[in-house]
Design a protein around this motif. Sequence first.
Motif, PDB file in Angstrom:
ATOM      1  N   PHE A 116       0.842  -1.204   0.000  1.00 33.23           N
ATOM      2  CA  PHE A 116       0.000   0.000   0.000  1.00 33.23           C
ATOM      3  C   PHE A 116       0.878   1.256   0.000  1.00 33.23           C
ATOM      4  O   PHE A 116       0.859   2.033   0.950  1.00 33.23           O
ATOM      5  CB  PHE A 116      -0.915   0.005   1.229  1.00 33.23           C
ATOM      6  N   PRO A 117       1.632   1.480  -1.066  1.00 35.70           N
ATOM      7  CA  PRO A 117       2.574   2.609  -1.051  1.00 35.70           C
ATOM      8  C   PRO A 117       1.885   3.963  -0.904  1.00 35.70           C
ATOM      9  O   PRO A 117       2.501   4.919  -0.460  1.00 35.70           O
ATOM     10  CB  PRO A 117       3.289   2.486  -2.405  1.00 35.70           C
ATOM     11  N   GLU A 118       0.584   4.015  -1.258  1.00 35.23           N
ATOM     12  CA  GLU A 118      -0.095   5.308  -1.192  1.00 35.23           C
ATOM     13  C   GLU A 118      -0.549   5.645   0.234  1.00 35.23           C
ATOM     14  O   GLU A 118      -0.943   6.756   0.506  1.00 35.23           O
ATOM     15  CB  GLU A 118      -1.293   5.322  -2.150  1.00 35.23           C
ATOM     16  N   GLN A 119      -0.514   4.648   1.113  1.00 32.70           N
ATOM     17  CA  GLN A 119      -0.926   4.891   2.499  1.00 32.70           C
ATOM     18  C   GLN A 119       0.264   5.460   3.260  1.00 32.70           C
ATOM     19  O   GLN A 119       1.016   4.744   3.891  1.00 32.70           O
ATOM     20  CB  GLN A 119      -1.362   3.578   3.170  1.00 32.70           C
ATOM     21  N   GLU A 120       0.428   6.776   3.189  1.00 35.26           N
ATOM     22  CA  GLU A 120       1.647   7.339   3.772  1.00 35.26           C
ATOM     23  C   GLU A 120       1.382   7.857   5.177  1.00 35.26           C
ATOM     24  O   GLU A 120       1.349   9.064   5.394  1.00 35.26           O
ATOM     25  CB  GLU A 120       2.161   8.459   2.887  1.00 35.26           C
ATOM     26  N   GLN A 121       1.194   6.936   6.097  1.00 35.46           N
ATOM     27  CA  GLN A 121       1.059   7.378   7.482  1.00 35.46           C
ATOM     28  C   GLN A 121       2.458   7.603   8.029  1.00 35.46           C
ATOM     29  O   GLN A 121       3.096   6.682   8.488  1.00 35.46           O
ATOM     30  CB  GLN A 121       0.333   6.337   8.332  1.00 35.46           C
ATOM     31  N   THR A 148     -12.262  -0.616   5.288  1.00 32.90           N
ATOM     32  CA  THR A 148     -11.388  -1.437   4.456  1.00 32.90           C
ATOM     33  C   THR A 148     -10.605  -0.570   3.478  1.00 32.90           C
ATOM     34  O   THR A 148     -11.028   0.542   3.147  1.00 32.90           O
ATOM     35  CB  THR A 148     -12.195  -2.453   3.627  1.00 32.90           C
ATOM     36  N   ILE A 149      -9.470  -1.084   3.045  1.00 26.49           N
ATOM     37  CA  ILE A 149      -8.710  -0.388   1.999  1.00 26.49           C
ATOM     38  C   ILE A 149      -8.443  -1.362   0.854  1.00 26.49           C
ATOM     39  O   ILE A 149      -8.493  -2.576   1.029  1.00 26.49           O
ATOM     40  CB  ILE A 149      -7.366   0.190   2.530  1.00 26.49           C
ATOM     41  N   ARG A 150      -8.186  -0.782  -0.308  1.00 22.51           N
ATOM     42  CA  ARG A 150      -7.835  -1.590  -1.465  1.00 22.51           C
ATOM     43  C   ARG A 150      -6.488  -1.124  -1.994  1.00 22.51           C
ATOM     44  O   ARG A 150      -6.066  -0.002  -1.720  1.00 22.51           O
ATOM     45  CB  ARG A 150      -8.891  -1.422  -2.577  1.00 22.51           C
ATOM     46  N   ARG A 151      -5.854  -1.961  -2.783  1.00 23.57           N
ATOM     47  CA  ARG A 151      -4.528  -1.594  -3.282  1.00 23.57           C
ATOM     48  C   ARG A 151      -4.652  -0.640  -4.476  1.00 23.57           C
ATOM     49  O   ARG A 151      -5.314  -0.952  -5.458  1.00 23.57           O
ATOM     50  CB  ARG A 151      -3.754  -2.841  -3.713  1.00 23.57           C
ATOM     51  N   LYS A 152      -4.000   0.476  -4.381  1.00 22.01           N
ATOM     52  CA  LYS A 152      -3.861   1.425  -5.500  1.00 22.01           C
ATOM     53  C   LYS A 152      -5.177   1.688  -6.231  1.00 22.01           C
ATOM     54  O   LYS A 152      -5.205   1.742  -7.462  1.00 22.01           O
ATOM     55  CB  LYS A 152      -2.834   0.897  -6.513  1.00 22.01           C
ATOM     56  N   SER A 153      -6.249   1.864  -5.479  1.00 24.20           N
ATOM     57  CA  SER A 153      -7.531   2.056  -6.159  1.00 24.20           C
ATOM     58  C   SER A 153      -7.559   3.402  -6.881  1.00 24.20           C
ATOM     59  O   SER A 153      -8.363   3.617  -7.779  1.00 24.20           O
ATOM     60  CB  SER A 153      -8.686   1.952  -5.170  1.00 24.20           C
ATOM     61  N   GLU A 154      -6.637   4.302  -6.508  1.00 25.71           N
ATOM     62  CA  GLU A 154      -6.591   5.615  -7.170  1.00 25.71           C
ATOM     63  C   GLU A 154      -6.221   5.489  -8.648  1.00 25.71           C
ATOM     64  O   GLU A 154      -6.386   6.424  -9.421  1.00 25.71           O
ATOM     65  CB  GLU A 154      -5.607   6.547  -6.443  1.00 25.71           C
ATOM     66  N   LEU A 155      -5.741   4.316  -9.056  1.00 24.22           N
ATOM     67  CA  LEU A 155      -5.394   4.140 -10.471  1.00 24.22           C
ATOM     68  C   LEU A 155      -6.631   3.911 -11.338  1.00 24.22           C
ATOM     69  O   LEU A 155      -6.536   3.914 -12.557  1.00 24.22           O
ATOM     70  CB  LEU A 155      -4.441   2.944 -10.626  1.00 24.22           C
ATOM     71  N   GLY A 156      -7.753   3.672 -10.697  1.00 25.77           N
ATOM     72  CA  GLY A 156      -8.983   3.480 -11.458  1.00 25.77           C
ATOM     73  C   GLY A 156      -9.185   2.064 -11.949  1.00 25.77           C
ATOM     74  O   GLY A 156     -10.029   1.823 -12.817  1.00 25.77           O
ATOM     75  N   THR A 157      -8.418   1.127 -11.419  1.00 25.46           N
ATOM     76  CA  THR A 157      -8.558  -0.250 -11.878  1.00 25.46           C
ATOM     77  C   THR A 157      -9.751  -0.948 -11.226  1.00 25.46           C
ATOM     78  O   THR A 157     -10.224  -1.961 -11.722  1.00 25.46           O
ATOM     79  CB  THR A 157      -7.295  -1.058 -11.531  1.00 25.46           C
ATOM     80  N   GLY A 158     -10.208  -0.408 -10.110  1.00 28.92           N
ATOM     81  CA  GLY A 158     -11.329  -1.039  -9.410  1.00 28.92           C
ATOM     82  C   GLY A 158     -10.987  -2.397  -8.849  1.00 28.92           C
ATOM     83  O   GLY A 158     -11.653  -3.384  -9.145  1.00 28.92           O
ATOM     84  N   PRO A 159      -9.945  -2.463  -7.999  1.00 30.21           N
ATOM     85  CA  PRO A 159      -9.553  -3.762  -7.438  1.00 30.21           C
ATOM     86  C   PRO A 159     -10.659  -4.352  -6.573  1.00 30.21           C
ATOM     87  O   PRO A 159     -11.399  -3.620  -5.919  1.00 30.21           O
ATOM     88  CB  PRO A 159      -8.305  -3.447  -6.604  1.00 30.21           C
ATOM     89  N   ASN A 160     -10.777  -5.665  -6.564  1.00 28.98           N
ATOM     90  CA  ASN A 160     -11.852  -6.329  -5.834  1.00 28.98           C
ATOM     91  C   ASN A 160     -11.379  -7.142  -4.647  1.00 28.98           C
ATOM     92  O   ASN A 160     -12.084  -8.028  -4.179  1.00 28.98           O
ATOM     93  CB  ASN A 160     -12.666  -7.201  -6.787  1.00 28.98           C
TER      94      ASN A 160
END
Lengths: 272, 131
Positions: free
Chosen positions: A101-106, A242-254
């Motif tokens: 989850f590289p986008e989760q920059e806590q 819940t979180i999903r992986r790289k959903s900001e890319l628009g891939t719509g991970p499930n």
Amino acid sequence: MSIDRRDFLKMIGASAVFALGGMGVVDGIVKDNVEAEQFRPEPGALLAKQWAMVIDMRKFKTEGDYKRIISACNNIHNIPDFSDSKHEVKWIWTDTFEHAFPEQEQGYAPESLKEMPIPLLCNHCENPPCVRVCPTKATFKRKDGLVMQDMHRCIGCRFCMAACPYGSRSFNWTDPRPHIKKENPDYPTRMRGVVEKCTFCVERLAEGKMPACVEASNGAMMFGDLSDPNSEIRKVLESNYTIRRKSELGTGPNIYYIIGGADNAREGAKRE
Amino acid sequence: MYNGGKILLGIFVFLALATYPFYNNIGKANARPEPSTDTPAIQKLAQKKCIEPEAFMKSEHMQLLNQWRDAAVRDGNRIYVAGDGQRYDISLQNTCMKCHSNKKEFCDSCHNYAGVSPYCWDCHLAPKEGK
Ligand code: SF4
Ligand code: SF4
Ligand code: SF4
């Protein structure tokens, strides 16, 4: 010219009629070979509009919890075990939270969270880039949301590997067979020069069974139909963050992940 | 004609070599392949018949397998309704080969004779055979 069964039977039928010269036979032939639908789904198959999975990280406590789900998949699907990591073939594997989850920059998240191993597999994306780039339509999206790959059609161009932002796909650089520890005689292997990935256990869904990793997870993984508001998975998604992986890319991970609270994060590093 | 003898000899040698395979095989009947259906699973069948009539299976099994592949992989239809209404799981490994567990005497006998090497077995596991 290729002919299907229907044409063939017609031909045989016609020549039989011709040879015997009697109209009486027509009845027999037509009746014996009435075509209903030739192909149909298995009666007990699990159906959905969009399959999805929830992985509850709170329930992954020990190394064994990870190993169990991974080897369940590997054993059933004849996944080869290459000692050379460059040849690695993987359908389900783990990486650290930080990498998954590289986008989760806590910024000040505890090391234990950053290092927590996360089970990863193909996200069966709603808008899958791998499907878009596949030049042969070997990779395609099924009506139930599964992103499937027709191994018979894959030419090994690896466009899909470049397109997948999750590293879900592996290429067979050499013949995988000698590297399969114990072959499952009920499932095929792959050959040199094709790409492969998790199938959401399509062969098990067809028999009314849950995916192998879900079954082996003791409730840590859930699987169901996202489009059904009464499904277990929808209930879990409604009552958890819940979180999903790289959903900001628009891939719509499930694949949805429940990471859990601070306690869970603190425990995280002790695993694996 | 310059070197007429050599040229004629050359032509003769060429023709002899080029037609050798035909002369060599004259009179020798090529043994027809006899695919064996003698397997324990088939012996156990009450009625020893394949999923479709034998003539159809002999000439069209490859088309049928292609249709099976597309039905199962593309459409998720894994049940095949045969001409006689019987239903079968669409699976080369788990349906066809469960009866025809003798790939060497069955599949290979014709495929070798016809000089074809289908790539089914690059991925699909052949049944374990003694020999
Ligand atoms: S995770 Fe990768 S391989 Fe799987 S559907 Fe998405 S883009 Fe395709
Ligand atoms: S490697 Fe195979 S599945 Fe991937 S894009 Fe090429 S043909 Fe399609
Ligand atoms: S869903 Fe099936 S194929 Fe995918 S990782 Fe789990 S066990 Fe493997």
